[in-house]
Design a protein around this motif. Sequence first.
Motif, mmCIF file in Angstrom:
data_model
loop_
_atom_site.group_PDB
_atom_site.id
_atom_site.type_symbol
_atom_site.label_atom_id
_atom_site.label_comp_id
_atom_site.label_asym_id
_atom_site.label_seq_id
_atom_site.Cartn_x
_atom_site.Cartn_y
_atom_site.Cartn_z
ATOM 1 N N ASP A 42 0.816 18.623 0.304
ATOM 2 C CA ASP A 42 0.803 19.154 1.677
ATOM 3 C C ASP A 42 -0.078 18.307 2.590
ATOM 4 O OD1 ASP A 42 2.348 21.651 1.227
ATOM 5 O OD2 ASP A 42 0.732 21.985 -0.216
ATOM 6 N N VAL A 43 -1.187 17.811 2.019
ATOM 7 C CA VAL A 43 -2.176 17.102 2.844
ATOM 8 C C VAL A 43 -2.696 15.867 2.107
ATOM 9 C CG1 VAL A 43 -4.385 17.340 4.080
ATOM 10 C CG2 VAL A 43 -2.969 19.366 3.705
ATOM 11 N N LEU A 44 -2.888 14.775 2.873
ATOM 12 C CA LEU A 44 -3.578 13.590 2.332
ATOM 13 C C LEU A 44 -4.833 13.361 3.172
ATOM 14 C CD1 LEU A 44 -0.764 10.883 1.845
ATOM 15 C CD2 LEU A 44 -2.061 12.047 0.046
ATOM 16 N N VAL A 45 -5.987 13.248 2.516
ATOM 17 C CA VAL A 45 -7.241 12.960 3.230
ATOM 18 C C VAL A 45 -7.651 11.531 2.867
ATOM 19 C CG1 VAL A 45 -9.645 13.645 3.570
ATOM 20 C CG2 VAL A 45 -7.908 15.401 3.130
ATOM 21 N N LEU A 46 -7.630 10.640 3.850
ATOM 22 C CA LEU A 46 -7.774 9.205 3.568
ATOM 23 C C LEU A 46 -8.780 8.528 4.502
ATOM 24 C CD1 LEU A 46 -3.943 8.361 3.325
ATOM 25 C CD2 LEU A 46 -5.500 8.883 1.444
ATOM 26 N N PRO A 47 -9.453 7.466 4.016
ATOM 27 C CA PRO A 47 -10.345 6.703 4.900
ATOM 28 C C PRO A 47 -9.513 5.870 5.875
ATOM 29 C CG PRO A 47 -10.113 5.581 2.789
ATOM 30 C CD PRO A 47 -9.336 6.868 2.668
ATOM 31 N N VAL A 48 -10.048 5.653 7.075
ATOM 32 C CA VAL A 48 -9.322 4.815 8.041
ATOM 33 C C VAL A 48 -10.249 3.810 8.721
ATOM 34 C CG1 VAL A 48 -7.752 4.748 10.001
ATOM 35 C CG2 VAL A 48 -7.828 6.779 8.586
ATOM 36 N N GLY A 49 -9.975 2.536 8.472
ATOM 37 C CA GLY A 49 -10.596 1.455 9.220
ATOM 38 C C GLY A 49 -9.481 0.835 10.042
ATOM 39 N N THR A 67 0.833 -1.219 0.000
ATOM 40 C CA THR A 67 0.000 0.000 0.000
ATOM 41 C C THR A 67 0.867 1.269 0.000
ATOM 42 O OG1 THR A 67 -0.249 -0.139 2.406
ATOM 43 C CG2 THR A 67 -2.018 -1.078 1.083
ATOM 44 N N LYS A 68 2.126 1.155 0.408
ATOM 45 C CA LYS A 68 2.997 2.343 0.406
ATOM 46 C C LYS A 68 3.246 2.856 -1.014
ATOM 47 C CE LYS A 68 7.533 0.095 0.163
ATOM 48 N NZ LYS A 68 8.777 -0.255 0.846
ATOM 49 N N THR A 69 2.999 2.025 -2.028
ATOM 50 C CA THR A 69 3.215 2.486 -3.415
ATOM 51 C C THR A 69 2.253 3.611 -3.788
ATOM 52 O OG1 THR A 69 1.747 0.742 -4.237
ATOM 53 C CG2 THR A 69 4.119 0.250 -4.208
ATOM 54 N N PHE A 70 1.172 3.745 -3.023
ATOM 55 C CA PHE A 70 0.253 4.898 -3.174
ATOM 56 C C PHE A 70 1.063 6.193 -3.052
ATOM 57 C CE2 PHE A 70 -2.714 7.902 -1.030
ATOM 58 C CZ PHE A 70 -3.809 7.850 -1.891
ATOM 59 N N THR A 122 -4.747 0.542 6.618
ATOM 60 C CA THR A 122 -3.674 -0.016 5.773
ATOM 61 C C THR A 122 -3.262 0.947 4.651
ATOM 62 O OG1 THR A 122 -5.173 -1.256 4.320
ATOM 63 C CG2 THR A 122 -4.320 -2.416 6.245
ATOM 64 N N LEU A 123 -4.186 1.767 4.180
ATOM 65 C CA LEU A 123 -3.792 2.775 3.191
ATOM 66 C C LEU A 123 -3.102 3.949 3.910
ATOM 67 C CD1 LEU A 123 -3.794 3.655 0.237
ATOM 68 C CD2 LEU A 123 -5.965 4.811 0.644
ATOM 69 N N PHE A 124 -3.678 4.322 5.025
ATOM 70 C CA PHE A 124 -3.169 5.442 5.827
ATOM 71 C C PHE A 124 -1.718 5.179 6.249
ATOM 72 C CE2 PHE A 124 -3.016 8.118 9.616
ATOM 73 C CZ PHE A 124 -3.753 9.228 9.242
ATOM 74 N N LEU A 125 -1.474 3.994 6.817
ATOM 75 C CA LEU A 125 -0.105 3.674 7.264
ATOM 76 C C LEU A 125 0.815 3.411 6.084
ATOM 77 C CD1 LEU A 125 -0.739 1.495 10.440
ATOM 78 C CD2 LEU A 125 0.319 3.762 10.349
ATOM 79 N N GLY A 126 0.256 2.838 5.010
ATOM 80 C CA GLY A 126 1.053 2.634 3.800
ATOM 81 C C GLY A 126 1.542 3.978 3.268
ATOM 82 N N ALA A 127 0.635 4.958 3.197
ATOM 83 C CA ALA A 127 1.013 6.294 2.710
ATOM 84 C C ALA A 127 2.080 6.901 3.627
ATOM 85 C CB ALA A 127 -0.225 7.189 2.658
ATOM 86 N N TYR A 128 1.905 6.698 4.911
ATOM 87 C CA TYR A 128 2.883 7.223 5.883
ATOM 88 C C TYR A 128 4.260 6.575 5.665
ATOM 89 C CZ TYR A 128 5.302 7.872 10.304
ATOM 90 O OH TYR A 128 6.256 8.163 11.250
ATOM 91 N N ILE A 129 4.272 5.243 5.573
ATOM 92 C CA ILE A 129 5.552 4.524 5.381
ATOM 93 C C ILE A 129 6.214 4.978 4.080
ATOM 94 C CG2 ILE A 129 6.591 2.240 4.925
ATOM 95 C CD1 ILE A 129 4.383 1.038 6.747
ATOM 96 N N GLY A 130 5.413 5.071 3.006
ATOM 97 C CA GLY A 130 5.958 5.458 1.702
ATOM 98 C C GLY A 130 6.619 6.828 1.751
#
Length: 372
Positions: free
Chosen positions: A215-222, A198-201, A225-233
């Motif tokens: 500057d900002v990412l607005v993402l869904p959070v359950g 998911t970090k490839t996002f 996995t996308l949120f943390l993937g974006a963070y790791i990436g």
Amino acid sequence: MEKFICSRCSRSYPIDPIRWRCDCGSPLDLEFIPKFPIKKFLKRAPTLWRYREAIPILEDDSILSMGEGFTPLEEMDFDGRRILLKIDYLFPTGSYKDRGATVLISKVRELGIGKVVEDSSGNAGSAIAAYCAKAGIECEIYVPQSTSSGKLVQIQTYGSTLKKVKGSREETAQAAVEAASRTYYASHCWNPFFLHGTKTFAFEIWEQLGWKSPDVLVLPVGHGTLFLGAYIGFKELKEAGRVKSIPKLVGIQSSACAPLYRAFKKGLEDIQPIEKKETVAEGIAIARPVRGRQILEAIRETGGEMMTVTEKEIQVAMEEMGRKGYFIEPTSAATIAGLKRYLKRKEKKDIVVSTLTGMGLKATEKIAHLQF
Ligand SMILES: Cc1ncc(COP(=O)(O)O)c(C=O)c1O
Ligand SMILES: [Zn+2]
């Protein structure tokens, strides 16, 4: 050499097919040093595998791909404000979860594993089932009985064994964990290889913005996995000196199920148990996110925040997106409702990126019940 490292107590372990959490009970991260050779990336096909040197699969022969990723980043106008929307329902199984599944199931193949188990609200299960089908790996998917029938049919069509659990998403996870004592646990929430997909996002947005971060990412959070993937990436890109900063991470939850919002507002380090109510946004109806502590840390580190949206706002966003030509899942409509709220107070000059994570065709019967 890659290894697992505990997200809480920092104990480390070799990559081992049996181990899916630390002895202290916390989720494991992956220690891995990515490389970013841009000239090589640019010569490759437009899939997420163009970032090959930043993805933790040892041998090229292990890679299991269906041409996924490098989704469009489209400009859009919301209430007179310009934003960028990553169209992540354009994946082989109709949701962004394929980012995680292509990497995780490639790793499963590399480890020589022949059978896996997973639990899901439907989309991660569909993604894991599809890639297992492609690899000839046996797979068992646990879902709550209330899951949209489109997702159930999809999982069965891929030939995996579907286990419908009478009970909540949490009871479903418990049933899968019991099965995982006998089989490899290909969990999108626990298994860190999923997050390294998911970090490839983040990498795609970086490239599409001309090798810059927004500057900002607005993402869904359950489970995030996308949120943390974006963070790791973006963190990997920052550590490699490729971007100056990690974007501010803004997470969206339904007000019917908002454990992270509550914990964030109270300034807590971890989530507290909550009672969840019904929501049409089934993908983010997670009362106990496995990596809650890490999500809260990422929000604080990036100066981000959590926001909630009501069922009415989700419905309005669903209709508005339809009228713009986008048929999305209610979970994705929740993200748009949150984005609209966020935009009311955003800095004018900020580059804001959000996403459409799931295709509407998966949840037609739930969408049909919304009164437009
Ligand atoms: C369409 C859609 N969007 C967003 C999410 C949220 O993903 P996560 O639980 O990893 O935060 C899901 C999860 O199932 C989903 O199906
Ligand atoms: Zn630990």
